[in-house]
Scaffold this active site. Structure first.
Site, PDB file in Angstrom:
ATOM      1  N   GLU A 124      45.275 -20.858  10.071  1.00 41.86           N
ATOM      2  CA  GLU A 124      44.363 -20.072  10.993  1.00 41.86           C
ATOM      3  C   GLU A 124      42.863 -20.898  11.103  1.00 41.86           C
ATOM      4  OE1 GLU A 124      43.816 -15.696  10.197  1.00 41.86           O
ATOM      5  OE2 GLU A 124      45.720 -15.538   9.907  1.00 41.86           O
ATOM      6  N   CYS A 160      45.751  -9.216   4.981  1.00 42.98           N
ATOM      7  CA  CYS A 160      45.106  -9.118   3.791  1.00 42.98           C
ATOM      8  C   CYS A 160      44.670 -10.487   3.079  1.00 42.98           C
ATOM      9  CB  CYS A 160      45.713  -8.260   2.524  1.00 42.98           C
ATOM     10  SG  CYS A 160      47.371  -8.863   2.298  1.00 42.98           S
ATOM     11  N   HIS A 161      45.353 -11.632   3.667  1.00 42.27           N
ATOM     12  CA  HIS A 161      44.822 -13.119   3.251  1.00 42.27           C
ATOM     13  C   HIS A 161      43.579 -13.376   3.649  1.00 42.27           C
ATOM     14  CE1 HIS A 161      46.734 -13.400   7.050  1.00 42.27           C
ATOM     15  NE2 HIS A 161      46.033 -14.305   7.288  1.00 42.27           N
ATOM     16  N   TYR A 199      35.669  -8.746   0.089  1.00 38.62           N
ATOM     17  CA  TYR A 199      36.001  -7.508  -0.492  1.00 38.62           C
ATOM     18  C   TYR A 199      34.854  -6.405  -0.213  1.00 38.62           C
ATOM     19  CZ  TYR A 199      39.841 -10.086  -2.738  1.00 38.62           C
ATOM     20  OH  TYR A 199      41.061 -10.710  -3.097  1.00 38.62           O
ATOM     21  N   ASN A 232      49.314  -3.559   0.013  1.00 39.70           N
ATOM     22  CA  ASN A 232      49.301  -3.897   1.468  1.00 39.70           C
ATOM     23  C   ASN A 232      50.889  -3.949   1.711  1.00 39.70           C
ATOM     24  OD1 ASN A 232      49.541  -4.438   4.163  1.00 39.70           O
ATOM     25  ND2 ASN A 232      48.343  -6.221   4.031  1.00 39.70           N
TER      26      ASN A 232
END
Length: 197
Positions: free
Chosen positions: A182, A155-156, A124, A147
């Site tokens: 991912e 945003c993850h 962040y 979002n």
């Protein structure tokens, strides 16, 4: 990705809505002629009805019978999400309608989309620094929480400075699934009973 900077509309906007099943549960998707405008987690019957009502107020119209361009965009969004969850797609190539966010939130989300690719994460505070707002880590968290296009605008991929997951409106289990997909997190050693065949 292409996108629109147009403000919220002065008059009714044509748009369409659909839902699709994913490994993180049903996602609701909304599109205008401009682009994908909303992605909603946990889009069961009640959440979908609430999202459609909220979007109807923002856009000045119900999803009714919009132009085929909206439906075509939703079909492409569903196809790309399926490819993403199957591990075949690393970057979405959908036009986006950014009209549900503005100011600092939009700036942060666009920075995230442009510079935090698949398989990477950012803290962040680091994201705040990248936008020139060094004391705005909490504001970045607020931007992530608001979002309108999660998964597509990832945003993850934003985590705590200490390496912890941080927050995630749809739930930390959804964030874990996305980050595992991912390759950021290892596959869990044990699956819950609900996930066993």
């Amino acid at each position: 990705m292409t996108d629109s900077e147009r403000p919220l509309p002065d008059g009714p906007v044509a748009w369409a809505w659909t839902t699709t099943d994913t490994p993180v549960g049903p996602l609701g998707l909304a599109a205008t002629r401009t682009g994908l405008i909303s992605v909603v987690f946990h889009a069961g019957e009640r959440t979908s009805a609430e999202a459609v009502a909220r979007l109807s107020r923002h856009l000045g119209s119900a999803p009714g019978a919009p132009p085929s361009a909206c439906h075509d965009l939703l079909a492409e969004a569903v196809d790309q999400l399926r490819a993403y969850f199957a591990g075949r797609l690393r970057a979405f190539s959908l036009p986006l309608d950014w009209s549900l966010t503005s100011g600092f939130n939009r700036r942060v989300l666009r920075e995230l989309l442009a510079h935090v690719p698949y398989g990477t994460v950012v803290a962040y505070q680091d994201l705040a620094d990248r936008t020139g707002e060094s004391g705005a880590a909490r504001a970045v968290g607020v931007a992530m929480g608001s979002n309108p296009l999660p998964v597509v605008v990832p945003c993850h991929r934003v985590i705590a400075s200490d390496g912890g997951l941080g927050g995630f409106g749809p739930g930390l289990e959804s964030k874990r699934i996305l980050l595992t997909l991912e390759g950021v997190l290892p596959e869990p050693l044990f699956q819950t009973a609900a996930r066993l065949p």
